[in-house]
Motif scaffolding. Structure first.
Motif, PDB file in Angstrom:
ATOM      1  N   ASP A 204       0.993  -1.125  -0.071  1.00 34.76           N
ATOM      2  CA  ASP A 204      -0.038   0.112   0.052  1.00 34.76           C
ATOM      3  C   ASP A 204       0.791   1.169  -0.094  1.00 34.76           C
ATOM      4  O   ASP A 204       0.608   2.350  -0.729  1.00 34.76           O
ATOM      5  N   MET A 205       2.003   0.951   0.808  1.00 39.38           N
ATOM      6  CA  MET A 205       2.824   2.278   0.717  1.00 39.38           C
ATOM      7  C   MET A 205       3.479   2.460  -0.347  1.00 39.38           C
ATOM      8  O   MET A 205       3.714   3.681  -0.895  1.00 39.38           O
ATOM      9  N   CYS A 206       3.588   1.462  -1.269  1.00 36.51           N
ATOM     10  CA  CYS A 206       4.343   1.732  -2.726  1.00 36.51           C
ATOM     11  C   CYS A 206       3.449   2.094  -3.697  1.00 36.51           C
ATOM     12  O   CYS A 206       3.646   2.334  -4.805  1.00 36.51           O
ATOM     13  N   ILE A 207       2.101   2.129  -3.146  1.00 38.87           N
ATOM     14  CA  ILE A 207       1.019   2.312  -4.089  1.00 38.87           C
ATOM     15  C   ILE A 207       1.087   1.362  -5.339  1.00 38.87           C
ATOM     16  O   ILE A 207       0.858   1.739  -6.301  1.00 38.87           O
ATOM     17  N   HIS A 208       1.047   0.110  -4.816  1.00 42.37           N
ATOM     18  CA  HIS A 208       1.458  -1.050  -5.870  1.00 42.37           C
ATOM     19  C   HIS A 208       0.173  -2.078  -5.645  1.00 42.37           C
ATOM     20  O   HIS A 208       0.044  -2.640  -4.571  1.00 42.37           O
ATOM     21  N   PHE A 209      -0.360  -2.542  -6.701  1.00 43.94           N
ATOM     22  CA  PHE A 209      -1.292  -3.482  -6.825  1.00 43.94           C
ATOM     23  C   PHE A 209      -0.562  -4.597  -6.919  1.00 43.94           C
ATOM     24  O   PHE A 209       0.131  -5.120  -8.172  1.00 43.94           O
ATOM     25  N   ARG A 210      -0.510  -5.276  -5.942  1.00 46.39           N
ATOM     26  CA  ARG A 210       0.419  -6.816  -5.777  1.00 46.39           C
ATOM     27  C   ARG A 210      -0.362  -7.830  -6.657  1.00 46.39           C
ATOM     28  O   ARG A 210      -1.512  -8.139  -6.460  1.00 46.39           O
ATOM     29  N   SER A 211       0.375  -8.534  -7.227  1.00 47.37           N
ATOM     30  CA  SER A 211       0.039  -9.475  -8.012  1.00 47.37           C
ATOM     31  C   SER A 211      -0.502 -10.800  -7.277  1.00 47.37           C
ATOM     32  O   SER A 211      -1.283 -11.588  -7.775  1.00 47.37           O
ATOM     33  N   ASN A 212       0.459 -10.932  -5.989  1.00 50.55           N
ATOM     34  CA  ASN A 212      -0.095 -12.204  -5.331  1.00 50.55           C
ATOM     35  C   ASN A 212       0.187 -13.557  -5.958  1.00 50.55           C
ATOM     36  O   ASN A 212      -0.028 -14.379  -5.312  1.00 50.55           O
ATOM     37  N   ASN A 213       0.842 -13.613  -7.089  1.00 47.69           N
ATOM     38  CA  ASN A 213       1.072 -14.831  -7.787  1.00 47.69           C
ATOM     39  C   ASN A 213       2.557 -14.655  -8.742  1.00 47.69           C
ATOM     40  O   ASN A 213       2.392 -13.846  -9.516  1.00 47.69           O
ATOM     41  N   SER A 214       3.313 -15.388  -8.178  1.00 49.43           N
ATOM     42  CA  SER A 214       4.589 -15.404  -9.173  1.00 49.43           C
ATOM     43  C   SER A 214       4.257 -16.068 -10.431  1.00 49.43           C
ATOM     44  O   SER A 214       5.020 -15.547 -11.360  1.00 49.43           O
ATOM     45  N   LYS A 215       3.175 -16.522 -10.615  1.00 50.39           N
ATOM     46  CA  LYS A 215       3.152 -17.207 -12.006  1.00 50.39           C
ATOM     47  C   LYS A 215       2.326 -16.117 -12.969  1.00 50.39           C
ATOM     48  O   LYS A 215       1.970 -16.731 -14.153  1.00 50.39           O
ATOM     49  N   THR A 216       2.132 -15.185 -12.553  1.00 54.27           N
ATOM     50  CA  THR A 216       1.444 -13.924 -13.368  1.00 54.27           C
ATOM     51  C   THR A 216       2.590 -13.690 -14.583  1.00 54.27           C
ATOM     52  O   THR A 216       3.824 -13.552 -14.303  1.00 54.27           O
ATOM     53  N   LEU A 217       2.156 -13.783 -15.693  1.00 56.00           N
ATOM     54  CA  LEU A 217       2.967 -13.574 -16.853  1.00 56.00           C
ATOM     55  C   LEU A 217       3.576 -11.984 -17.057  1.00 56.00           C
ATOM     56  O   LEU A 217       2.658 -11.007 -16.732  1.00 56.00           O
ATOM     57  N   GLN A 218       4.803 -11.907 -17.474  1.00 55.18           N
ATOM     58  CA  GLN A 218       5.341 -10.545 -17.431  1.00 55.18           C
ATOM     59  C   GLN A 218       4.464  -9.710 -18.703  1.00 55.18           C
ATOM     60  O   GLN A 218       4.236  -8.455 -18.485  1.00 55.18           O
ATOM     61  N   LYS A 219       4.257 -10.311 -19.726  1.00 53.29           N
ATOM     62  CA  LYS A 219       3.514  -9.680 -20.842  1.00 53.29           C
ATOM     63  C   LYS A 219       2.066  -9.799 -21.084  1.00 53.29           C
ATOM     64  O   LYS A 219       1.667 -10.858 -20.362  1.00 53.29           O
ATOM     65  N   SER A 220       1.345  -8.558 -21.043  1.00 52.96           N
ATOM     66  CA  SER A 220      -0.084  -8.757 -21.336  1.00 52.96           C
ATOM     67  C   SER A 220      -0.377  -9.735 -22.432  1.00 52.96           C
ATOM     68  O   SER A 220       0.143  -9.911 -23.167  1.00 52.96           O
ATOM     69  N   ALA A 221      -1.508 -10.360 -21.947  1.00 53.74           N
ATOM     70  CA  ALA A 221      -2.214 -11.438 -22.946  1.00 53.74           C
ATOM     71  C   ALA A 221      -2.487 -10.803 -23.996  1.00 53.74           C
ATOM     72  O   ALA A 221      -2.746  -9.499 -24.263  1.00 53.74           O
ATOM     73  N   PHE A 222      -2.479 -11.628 -25.289  1.00 54.42           N
ATOM     74  CA  PHE A 222      -2.578 -11.029 -26.686  1.00 54.42           C
ATOM     75  C   PHE A 222      -4.136 -10.555 -26.583  1.00 54.42           C
ATOM     76  O   PHE A 222      -4.407  -9.251 -27.184  1.00 54.42           O
TER      77      PHE A 222
END
Length: 338
Positions: A204-222
């Motif tokens: 929250d202090m980073c104003i960062h929406f955490r993925s909570n999942n290391s398996k989230t892909l780096q690139k957005s889906a097509f």
């Protein structure tokens, strides 16, 4: 080295019961490292100390010779000291950025390998996996690096396969794809060290929406990139990405996604405004550009690696896409470094 205050003042607070020693984190700064990824890794540590008003973490910066290191954006960072043996069970992150294949030398690689032997836990930020691979510490491990550098990496290390995920934690090895993925990785570490509640407030202090999942892909889906949710189109693009060295016929791709070739061509015209053949060629030429900029492969070798029958065929396509021959681009990059 002058004493440093690792616990800055702040308005937000979180009570934690911990009276142990601070966990020591070291960052090896390689030439042309990415400042965004480095900062995204350091700031969660600072915030964890700030909100708890405790010295949970200490962090130190290292360069090969102790001199300032220039980031990819031209800004210099002054390290705390030069290469030296680190305490057992401390954590060392190798921070790299652009041109990662050229950012190390035998002295640095030997030092990285020696720290692991002495019991230091290793990690890589952005393209740090290049140095870790050269130091021989990635065999049999799950790891990742920035998606832009995957093509060059697999050409350099054909026995290693990086994942496409934001970050990877394989026992004591921690790697991330750079950018804000470094924050996600460090939040995971903070949660492991001090619990989920602290990780949440740091996020929250980073104003960062955490993925909570290391398996989230780096690139957005097509589907996100194209504004389309058509699964046939998405699957076809994925098949093309996975078959660049030995391109498939468009009819084979259509059959694989279970529609007709004509239907597939209509989908590409509707959502991408080019034919599937053109799209496929663009992917292969883009891969050639990446290999040209980050490997020492010849144009003929790059042509073979991207599914072109000859260097001449690649050159024709490359000129059409980038306005010049591959050799002229490589020569221009070499001259700009002199």
């Amino acid at each position: 080295m002058n004493p440093r205050n690792f616990v800055p003042k702040g308005a937000a607070s979180y009570r934690i019961v911990y009276n142990g020693a601070a966990k020591e984190i070291y960052f090896l700064l390689l030439p042309k490292l990415t400042m965004l990824a480095f900062s995204a890794a350091v700031e969660p540590l600072r915030i964890a100390n700030q909100v708890t008003n405790k010295e949970l973490y200490k962090w130190f910066l290292i360069s090969e010779d102790g001199n300032p290191v220039t980031c990819s954006n031209g800004i210099e960072i002054t390290p705390d000291f030069a290469l030296q043996n680190l305490p057992r069970s401390s954590r060392l992150f190798v921070c790299s950025g652009i041109e990662p294949a050229e950012s190390t030398n035998p002295k640095v690689l030997s030092w990285i390998s020696r720290q692991r032997t002495f019991g230091c836990n290793l990690g890589g930020i952005c393209t740090g996996a290049f140095a870790l691979a050269k130091a021989g510490v990635l065999s049999g491990k799950r790891f990742t690096l920035h998606w832009e550098n995957h093509p060059a990496f697999v050409e350099h290390f054909d026995d290693l396969e990086p994942s496409a995920n934001l970050y990877e934690i394989d026992n004591e090895l921690m790697t991330c794809g750079g950018g804000n993925a470094a924050t996600d990785m460090m939040l995971d570490m903070i949660e492991s060290d001090f619990g989920n509640d602290l990780a949440v407030i740091v996020s929250d202090m980073c104003i960062h929406f955490r993925s909570n999942n290391s398996k989230t892909l780096q690139k957005s889906a097509f589907s996100v990139a194209l504004g389309s949710r058509n699964q046939y189109l998405i699957n076809a693009m994925q098949i093309m990405h996975e078959n660049l060295e030995e391109p498939l016929d468009i009819s084979e791709i259509a059959e694989a996604v279970q529609i007709s070739r004509r239907q597939l061509e209509r989908l590409f015209q509707k959502y991408v405004e080019i034919s599937p053949v053109q799209f496929y060629i663009e992917l292969r030429v883009a891969r050639a550009y990446a290999l040209l900029s980050e490997t020492e492969m010849t144009v003929a070798e790059i042509a073979a690696a991207t599914g072109f029958s000859s260097a001449t065929q690649l050159t024709v396509r490359f000129k059409k896409r980038y306005g010049g021959a591959p050799t002229s681009f490589r020569r221009g990059w070499s001259e700009s470094r002199e």
